[in-house]
Design a protein around this motif. Structure first.
Motif, short mmCIF file in Angstrom:
data_model
loop_
_atom_site.label_atom_id
_atom_site.label_comp_id
_atom_site.label_asym_id
_atom_site.label_seq_id
_atom_site.Cartn_x
_atom_site.Cartn_y
_atom_site.Cartn_z
N PRO A 294 0.90 -1.24 -0.05
CA PRO A 294 0.07 0.19 0.15
C PRO A 294 1.01 0.96 0.01
O PRO A 294 0.52 2.25 -0.56
N LEU A 295 1.97 1.23 0.78
CA LEU A 295 2.89 2.24 0.68
C LEU A 295 3.31 2.81 -0.66
O LEU A 295 3.46 4.00 -1.17
N ILE A 296 3.45 1.64 -1.64
CA ILE A 296 3.95 1.92 -2.95
C ILE A 296 3.13 2.23 -3.91
O ILE A 296 3.13 3.12 -4.67
N SER A 297 1.88 1.73 -3.76
CA SER A 297 0.71 1.56 -4.68
C SER A 297 -0.21 2.87 -4.60
O SER A 297 -1.00 3.50 -5.40
N ILE A 298 -0.66 3.37 -3.18
CA ILE A 298 -1.46 4.43 -2.85
C ILE A 298 -0.85 5.62 -2.45
O ILE A 298 0.28 5.78 -1.43
N SER A 299 -1.25 6.54 -2.96
CA SER A 299 -0.77 7.97 -2.69
C SER A 299 -2.02 9.07 -2.28
O SER A 299 -1.80 10.02 -1.45
N ASP A 300 -3.24 8.48 -2.42
CA ASP A 300 -4.38 9.40 -2.50
C ASP A 300 -4.80 8.99 -0.88
O ASP A 300 -5.06 7.98 -0.81
N LYS A 301 -5.01 10.28 -0.07
CA LYS A 301 -5.50 9.69 1.30
C LYS A 301 -6.78 9.19 1.31
O LYS A 301 -6.87 8.42 2.33
N ALA A 302 -7.69 9.36 0.45
CA ALA A 302 -8.88 8.86 0.51
C ALA A 302 -9.03 7.30 0.29
O ALA A 302 -9.90 6.72 0.69
N PHE A 303 -7.92 6.77 -0.15
CA PHE A 303 -7.86 5.31 -0.41
C PHE A 303 -6.84 4.69 0.47
O PHE A 303 -6.56 3.41 0.20
N MET A 304 -6.43 5.28 1.50
CA MET A 304 -5.30 4.82 2.11
C MET A 304 -6.01 3.86 3.09
O MET A 304 -7.07 4.03 3.68
N THR A 305 -5.17 2.65 3.36
CA THR A 305 -5.55 1.88 4.56
C THR A 305 -5.12 2.30 5.93
O THR A 305 -4.40 3.12 6.04
N ILE A 306 -5.51 1.67 6.82
CA ILE A 306 -5.23 2.27 8.20
C ILE A 306 -3.83 2.14 8.42
O ILE A 306 -3.17 2.97 9.26
N THR A 307 -3.03 1.20 7.86
CA THR A 307 -1.67 0.75 8.09
C THR A 307 -0.83 1.95 7.42
O THR A 307 0.19 2.08 7.97
N LEU A 308 -1.33 2.44 6.56
CA LEU A 308 -0.88 3.42 5.77
C LEU A 308 -1.13 4.87 6.53
O LEU A 308 -0.33 5.79 6.30
N GLY A 309 -2.26 4.99 6.86
CA GLY A 309 -2.87 6.16 7.42
C GLY A 309 -2.29 6.67 8.82
O GLY A 309 -1.85 7.91 8.98
N LEU A 310 -2.01 5.69 9.42
CA LEU A 310 -1.40 5.76 11.12
C LEU A 310 -0.17 6.50 10.86
O LEU A 310 0.09 7.46 11.56
N PRO A 311 1.06 5.96 10.04
CA PRO A 311 2.17 6.70 10.17
C PRO A 311 1.91 7.97 9.67
O PRO A 311 2.77 9.10 9.93
N THR A 312 1.14 8.34 8.42
CA THR A 312 0.90 9.52 7.96
C THR A 312 0.53 10.52 9.08
O THR A 312 0.95 11.97 9.24
N PHE A 313 -0.42 10.27 9.85
CA PHE A 313 -1.04 11.17 10.80
C PHE A 313 0.08 11.10 12.03
O PHE A 313 0.17 12.38 12.74
N SER A 314 0.99 10.14 12.36
CA SER A 314 1.52 10.16 13.37
C SER A 314 2.84 11.40 13.02
O SER A 314 3.31 11.88 13.98
N SER A 315 3.35 11.31 11.64
CA SER A 315 4.35 12.16 11.27
C SER A 315 4.02 13.66 11.54
O SER A 315 4.85 14.36 11.51
N SER A 316 2.64 14.03 11.53
CA SER A 316 2.25 15.13 11.59
C SER A 316 2.09 15.82 12.95
O SER A 316 2.00 16.85 13.19
N TYR A 317 2.40 14.78 13.97
CA TYR A 317 2.28 15.06 15.26
C TYR A 317 3.48 14.47 16.09
O TYR A 317 3.42 13.59 16.90
N ALA A 318 4.66 14.74 15.60
CA ALA A 318 5.92 14.21 15.95
C ALA A 318 6.20 14.56 17.34
O ALA A 318 7.10 13.70 18.11
N ASN A 319 5.87 15.52 17.79
CA ASN A 319 6.16 16.04 19.21
C ASN A 319 5.05 15.81 20.22
O ASN A 319 5.09 16.16 21.47
N SER A 320 4.18 14.97 19.78
CA SER A 320 2.97 14.81 20.55
C SER A 320 3.06 13.38 21.16
O SER A 320 3.33 12.50 20.05
#
Length: 270
Positions: free
Chosen positions: A206-232
């Motif tokens: 999924p990391l290689i084949s999906i780039s649109d947030k609307a089609f992300m799976t939970i395993t791909l979306g969580l690291p994306t979300f966590s990277s936005s709150y690195a200090n939290s």
């Protein structure tokens, strides 16, 4: 002596279970701790659901889980269908080159998934499927593990059942549907469990084949979300807790089937 041994085993198992549950408990407590508060301060707990509201307002967690559910469910159902049909053909249908073809299927188990990423990416690109949920479902259907598990189970079924069905005029498809599938529920259950879990936890493809947030799976979306709150600490923990709760519920509901599936894959008989 036997009683002392059993009690020792139970105590050790309980301690291991507690150690395994500690990270989950810590994650849940952190998710209920408001940002800026300590988990335990001044003799009282400071717990609230504010973190959950922040996470749900800032990230499509339920949408990501929905994508994972669609992909995992479709993948599991298609694997059960195709693997059972192929396993039945290898087990009961005699045709030229069947043994050689089965060995070719088994050889696919020795090829690491990482080695197929580039040709798989090029194939999905040429089919114009990159970035869609289809690109996550279709590649998982070619795994040989399901065929191997079901063929081993089908080989152990009495041939007299098939012969009796043939005397009644049943064809291959009817024998597969009315005899082999109902009798292979343990094997199908084990395969369904591992197929669903493997599809739900898949990250690299999924990391290689999906780039649109609307089609992300939970395993791909969580690291994306966590990277936005690195200090939290609280918000990433809350997002992970939301993603873990459905999995825990599924395990609590189907824990007997999961344990039976694990026991089944450990031997030919349950």
């Amino acid at each position: 002596m036997d009683r002392a041994y059993r009690y020792t085993i139970r105590i050790v198992a309980a301690l291991v279970a507690v150690l395994m549950l500690l990270p989950i408990g810590y994650m849940l407590v952190m998710s209920l701790t408001p940002e800026g508060f300590r988990t335990y301060s001044g003799g009282s707990f400071h717990l609230s659901l504010s973190n959950y509201k922040k996470v749900l307002d800032s990230a499509p967690i339920f949408g990501w889980m929905g994508n994972s559910l669609i992909v995992a469910t479709c993948t599991t159902l298609l694997i059960l269908l195709l693997s059972s049909m192929a396993a039945f053909a290898f087990s009961r249908v005699r045709f030229p080159g069947s043994k050689a073809l089965f060995l070719i299927f088994l050889s696919g188990m020795m090829i690491p998934g990482e080695a197929t990423l580039i040709p798989l990416y090029l194939m999905m690109r040429d089919l114009h499927m990159l970035g869609s949920l289809q690109s996550l479902i279709l590649p998982a259907l070619a795994g040989p593990m399901g065929i191997f598990i079901l063929k081993q189970f089908f080989d152990g079924l009495p041939k007299e059942l098939e012969e009796a069905a043939r005397m009644d005029g049943a064809g291959f498809f009817r024998i597969w549907r009315t005899i082999f599938l109902p009798l292979s529920r343990p094997a199908l259950g084990a395969l369904a469990i591992f197929s669903f879990i493997g599809s739900w936890n898949d990250f690299l493809w999924p990391l290689i084949s999906i780039s649109d947030k609307a089609f992300m799976t939970i395993t791909l979306g969580l690291p994306t979300f966590s990277s936005s709150y690195a200090n939290s600490y609280a918000l990433p923990m809350t997002a992970n807790a939301l993603a873990t709760i459905p999995v825990l519920l599924v395990f609590l509901i189907f824990q007997k089937q999961i344990i039976k599936g694990i026991a089944f894959t450990g031997g030919k008989e349950m």
